[in-house]
Design an enzyme around this catalytic site. Structure first.
Site, PDB file in Angstrom:
ATOM      1  N   GLU A 174      46.125  26.721  73.842  1.00 58.06           N
ATOM      2  CA  GLU A 174      44.810  27.347  73.715  1.00 58.06           C
ATOM      3  C   GLU A 174      44.890  28.692  74.430  1.00 58.06           C
ATOM      4  OE1 GLU A 174      40.103  26.520  74.825  1.00 58.06           O
ATOM      5  OE2 GLU A 174      41.685  25.967  76.217  1.00 58.06           O
ATOM      6  N   ASP A 177      46.150  15.954  75.144  1.00 53.04           N
ATOM      7  CA  ASP A 177      45.595  17.200  75.660  1.00 53.04           C
ATOM      8  C   ASP A 177      46.161  17.401  77.061  1.00 53.04           C
ATOM      9  OD1 ASP A 177      43.881  19.415  75.985  1.00 53.04           O
ATOM     10  OD2 ASP A 177      42.353  18.443  74.761  1.00 53.04           O
ATOM     11  N   HIS A 199      35.713  21.139  69.853  1.00 52.72           N
ATOM     12  CA  HIS A 199      34.690  20.554  70.731  1.00 52.72           C
ATOM     13  C   HIS A 199      33.974  21.585  71.598  1.00 52.72           C
ATOM     14  CE1 HIS A 199      38.160  21.191  73.164  1.00 52.72           C
ATOM     15  NE2 HIS A 199      37.467  20.948  74.261  1.00 52.72           N
ATOM     16  N   ASP A 200      34.435  22.830  71.588  1.00 55.19           N
ATOM     17  CA  ASP A 200      33.785  23.888  72.377  1.00 55.19           C
ATOM     18  C   ASP A 200      32.960  24.829  71.507  1.00 55.19           C
ATOM     19  OD1 ASP A 200      35.069  23.082  74.759  1.00 55.19           O
ATOM     20  OD2 ASP A 200      36.817  24.335  74.344  1.00 55.19           O
ATOM     21  N   ASP A 236      45.608  23.029  77.140  1.00 50.53           N
ATOM     22  CA  ASP A 236      44.330  23.615  77.540  1.00 50.53           C
ATOM     23  C   ASP A 236      44.531  24.935  78.297  1.00 50.53           C
ATOM     24  OD1 ASP A 236      41.409  22.847  77.786  1.00 50.53           O
ATOM     25  OD2 ASP A 236      41.858  23.218  79.895  1.00 50.53           O
TER      26      ASP A 236
HETATM   27  C1  NOJ Z   1      39.072  24.486  77.386  1.00 51.46           C
HETATM   28  C2  NOJ Z   1      38.533  23.190  76.878  1.00 51.46           C
HETATM   29  O1  NOJ Z   1      38.629  23.196  75.482  1.00 51.46           O
HETATM   30  C3  NOJ Z   1      37.129  23.066  77.395  1.00 51.46           C
HETATM   31  O2  NOJ Z   1      36.431  22.011  76.804  1.00 51.46           O
HETATM   32  C4  NOJ Z   1      37.198  22.935  78.890  1.00 51.46           C
HETATM   33  O3  NOJ Z   1      35.899  22.950  79.425  1.00 51.46           O
HETATM   34  C5  NOJ Z   1      37.993  24.066  79.521  1.00 51.46           C
HETATM   35  N1  NOJ Z   1      39.186  24.392  78.808  1.00 51.46           N
HETATM   36  C6  NOJ Z   1      38.389  23.706  80.920  1.00 51.46           C
HETATM   37  O4  NOJ Z   1      39.380  22.712  80.877  1.00 51.46           O
END
Ligand code: NOJ
Length: 559
Positions: free
Chosen positions: A250, A106, A324-325, A208
């Protein structure tokens, strides 16, 4: 800079690959401290090999004060003590390779931790070269922040630094200062760091919030800034370009046109991006994720059809329900109760038969569900906690905020992986950092492995089908029954080969009249969550959450 968008698709090794995401903190704890670790992951590689996946996207394991569970990195070239050591990640890369699994690291380079040596140096004096690694601005005349930009985690995006009398910019928590990508030194440091990891034999990077690195703070342009694509082309050239690895960005702000810019190989940027249009359609347009809207299947189908067709010839889709989000797929789009197993399998089929690279989030393969903790004190996620504080202080009732957290809070995905029905679900011998979902006695990997008809084996079959079926990987996409409120139906087409995929997204049985060109067709049932179908009659009945895939060839079917 190459700006051409090509119209032909060259085959890539990752076109038929399936990625499995591990959130290390919650996966498997080998040393009993309540936090998952690298040794725990190594111990579960045989499980992942059995599932059949080809890559692991490893959420951050770098040295970090864990303000945002590792998305705040204090050293890109070291491992957090709670996760292990550099030697252990090298062992993970090697042990995974023995099982034909590659590791995606990541890459979190929109920001660092405030404990990163670059930031500590930057803070120490306005005159150090590191100052310009971050984004600093003077206060307004009255001392207030330079402008009204907001952090994604709540509050101002500007944090005051007493020592220098200036503010620094942070789009996430105030402990995650944004890097200044306008500074060539930052670019070079990041490229070098990426090469250091690539030299260890990793399979690529998940990047990210990469759509933020071209930001122009003074113009309040955050995503898709003018320098974004040139920066990625430079990154490609200086690091992963010649290595034939997988890169996935992302990109919450991507449209199909923008996704083609990232993922058209001729432009030499990324392999693919995550787009979130199907996710955000369940969020309130004004209040966002904390005020969920019901899932709208017809709208979902419109979104998927758009992405499938617009990235058909150039660019590539990534396919996912959760990460995970995000909340658990079966809770969001299926039925976590009576039809948990059926709906989890249906969702898997619906997604894995699309064109693109599928991503499975840990626990999805056993149908793990969202969690409802009674007290806000049982939650750990910085985003949920910040917004809970901010909104309840502004008058939003506690119960409304909890409903938002139950529906879309990030801890839904972060409860520990459920390995078996023993103490702590086999996740840890210690006290888990986040409470378990109490349904682990029924929902766990051991039970799934003991049942040949489990969700796990359904995923295993889908993954192996992708290796066998060219039409599943490269066929074009044709949407069927666009307006049907319960059924997601599509065909994939490659030459004479066809795949018909029918999915009932509801707990009600459905009787369908298929288009005439599909009736009477005979073929081969490839997968189903009730039974296989080898023939289509004029009327097709689907049981609750039933889905099936039938392969046929135009030449062998009476049309
Ligand atoms: C996206 C990540 O998936 C998330 O978990 C994170 O809090 C934010 N970016 C900041 O890095």
């Amino acid at each position: 800079m190459n700006t051409k968008v090509s119209t032909t698709l060259n085959k890539q090794w990752w076109h038929d690959a399936v990625v499995y995401q591990i959130y290390p903190r919650s996966f498997c704890d080998a040393n009993g401290d309540g936090i998952g670790d690298l040794a725990g992951i190594i111990g579960k590689l045989d499980y992942l090999q059995k599932l059949g996946i080809n890559l692991i996207w490893l959420s951050p394991v770098y040295k970090s004060p864990m303000d945002d569970n590792g998305y705040d990195i204090a050293d890109y070239q070291d491992i957090a003590a709670e996760f292990g050591t550099l030697a252990e990640i090298e062992r993970l890369i090697a042990e995974a390779a023995k099982r034909d699994i590659r590791i995606l690291m990541d890459l979190v380079v929109n920001h660092t931790s405030d404990e990163h040596p670059w930031f500590l140096a930057a803070k120490s004096s306005p005159n150090t070269p590191y100052r310009d690694y971050y984004i600093w601005r003077k206060p307004q005349a009255d001392g207030s922040p330079p402008d009204d930009q907001r952090s994604f985690f709540g509050g101002s995006a500007w944090e005051f630094d007493e020592a220098s009398g200036e503010y620094f910019f942070h789009l996430f928590s105030k402990r995650q200062p944004d890097l200044n990508w306008e500074n060539p030194a930052v670019q070079q440091e990041v490229h070098q760091m990426m090469n250091w990891w690539l030299d260890k034999g990793i399979g690529g990077f998940r990047m990210d919030v990469i759509d933020l690195i071209g930001k122009q703070v003074d113009d309040k342009i955050l995503t898709n800034g003018p320098r974004l694509h040139p920066l990625l082309q430079e990154m490609h050239r200086a690091s992963f370009g010649p290595r034939n690895v997988l890169t996935v960005g992302e990109t919450w702000s991507a449209t199909p046109q923008i996704a083609r810019m990232y993922s058209d190989p001729a432009r030499e940027e990324l392999s693919m991006v995550f787009q979130f249009e199907h996710v955000t359609q369940t969020w309130d347009p004004e209040h966002g994720k904390w005020k969920p809207r019901p899932f709208d299947l017809v709208e979902f189908k419109r979104i998927i059809a758009k992405w499938q067709t617009e990235l058909a010839d150039s660019g590539w889709n990534s396919l996912f329900w959760n990460n995970h989000d995000l909340p658990r797929a079966v809770s969001k789009y299926g039925d976590p109760g009576r039809f948990r197993v059926e709906s989890a399998k249906m969702l898997a089929t619906a997604l894995h038969c699309l064109k693109g690279t599928p991503y499975i989030y840990q626990g999805e393969e056993i149908g793990m569900t969202n969690v409802r903790f009674d007290s806000i004190d049982d939650y750990q996620d910085i985003e949920s906690l910040n917004f809970y504080r901010e909104r309840t202080a502004a008058g939003v009732p506690h119960a409304d905020m909890m409903e938002g957290i139950y529906a879309n809070g990030r801890d839904n995905a972060r409860t520990p992986m459920q390995w078996d029905d023993s103490f702590n679900a086999g996740f840890s011998d210690g006290t888990p950092w986040l409470k378990l979902n109490p349904n682990y006695r029924q929902v766990n990997a051991e039970a799934a492995l003991a049942d040949p008809d489990s969700i796990f084996f359904h995923y295993q079959r889908l993954i192996s089908l992708r290796k066998e079926s060219e039409v599943m990987v490269y066929g074009d996409y044709q949407q069927l029954l666009e307006e049907h409120p319960q059924v997601f139906a599509y065909q994939r087409r490659l030459g004479e080969q066809r795949l018909l995929v029918l999915n009932n997204f509801s707990a009600q049985p459905v009787e369908l009249d298929l288009p005439t060109e599909l009736t009477g067709i005979e073929g081969q049932g490839l997968i189903g969550n009730y039974s296989l179908r080898h023939r289509l009659d004029e009327r097709v009945s689907l049981a609750p959450y039933e889905s099936f895939v039938m392969a046929f060839s135009l030449t062998s079917s009476p049309t």
